[in-house]
Design an enzyme around this catalytic site. Structure first.
Site: not given
Length: 351
Positions: A160, A239, A343
């Protein structure tokens, strides 16, 4: 190029949260994107880039500057080579590659947002990451004031993360190039255990592309991870927290905390994460800390379908969302000594 003043940004985000921008520009060509960026840089005006708005948490006060919505279009397929304009809708582009019988991104189906955001976050799900198929990224470099081509090896991809995420004020992604695979209508090898179980195959097996694509869409839909205006579980950023990546020493301490809190027979999730690191599950941590599906009493709550998604149930403010996020972070840290990291990108606010 469209320009609006004092315009709400909430409708441009999947959370449907955030105050107005002083100025909103919608650019439909690369030249328009570059011109808008240069104008902001030359005048010293704060600049916010918006693609699909699926990874943004914008403060209730809005953005005191220019918001640039990148709405460029372009889907060019040459054999197994694919070039996407930054503004292309990602899930639509994935569907088109499946229709073209090309494998490599079929398990990234249903992910909201734009193609230009995928290399920034190194988007991944169900055993695939874009870093495995991206060959190069075309971007405007705000430092050198020129368009550059960044090959995969220089993108700094990790879990990520990427070079572009690490230096967010420097690069504006314009186009992304991929190398896909012609596997005679079959998918890439299935890597994710949940996907393999749903398909009735073993890890490493290939299945028809359509089957892989549709199965992932069903799995995501069941978790509220496919956009649906009528379903408040999808009024989210997917998420909200990344899965923690720990050193072996950190994982040993964590494992001891799990045993202390939940008993010796409980084993937390553990997955290899590069050299000498172990990844565990943020969703597992949240659930075991007492934040179950549907948690909350206000307009911002945990999804009723997935503990990793924080949602706007309608009428929420960004502060409502952040209060819930902070509660979850504090609770997980108190339970297991791990600090969750958000995130989505925060604008004008922080946890």
């Amino acid at each position: 190029m469209q320009e609006l003043r004092d315009t709400p940004l909430a409708p441009l985000t999947t959370f449907r949260l955030g105050g107005p921008a002083d100025r909103l520009i919608t650019a439909t060509t690369d030249d328009e994107v570059i011109a808008a960026v240069r104008e902001a840089d030359d005048s010293g005006t704060p600049l916010l880039l918006i693609g699909g708005g699926s990874n943004l948490v914008i403060g209730d006060k809005g953005f005191p500057g220019t918001a640039l919505r990148i709405a460029t279009r372009g889907f060019v397929l040459d054999g197994t080579k694919l070039e996407l304009a930054a503004g292309e809708v990602w899930t639509d582009a994935v569907a088109r590659t499946v229709e073209a019988h090309l494998a490599g991104i079929e398990c990234l189906a249903g992910i909201p947002g734009s193609a230009g955001a995928t290399p920034i976050q190194n988007v991944g799900a169900y055993g695939q990451e874009v870093s495995s198929t991206i060959t190069e990224v075309i971007a405007y470099d705000r430092k050198s004031r020129e368009t550059v081509t960044v090959p995969n090896a220089e993108c700094g991809f990790s879990y990520r993360h990427s070079r572009f995420k690490g230096d967010p004020e420097r690069y504006v992604v314009l186009r992304v190039r991929f190398e896909l695979e012609d596997a005679s209508g079959l998918s890439a090898p299935v890597k994710y255990a949940e996907t393999a179980r749903a398909l009735g195959v073993g890890p490493g097996d290939r299945v028809p592309l359509d089957a892989a694509h549709e199965t992932v869409l069903k799995l995501r839909s069941g978790k509220g991870m496919v956009l649906d205006p009528a379903d408040h579980d999808t009024w989210s950023a997917g998420s909200f927290f990344t899965n923690p990546v720990l050193t072996p020493e950190e994982f040993a301490v964590f494992h001891a905390r799990v045993a202390e809190r939940l008993g010796d027979g409980v084993t937390p999730p553990a997955y290899p994460a590069g050299e000498e690191h172990i990844k565990t599950s943020a969703a597992w941590l949240i659930d075991r800390s007492g934040f179950t599906k549907g948690y909350g009493t206000g307009p911002a709550r945990i999804s009723t379908k997935h503990t990793l998604a924080l949602t706007n149930r309608g009428g929420a403010t960004t502060e409502d969302l952040l209060a819930l996020a902070r509660e979850v972070v504090a609770g997980v840290h108190a339970s297991f000594g791990i600090t969750l990291v958000n995130e989505p990108v925060t604008v004008g606010v922080s946890l």
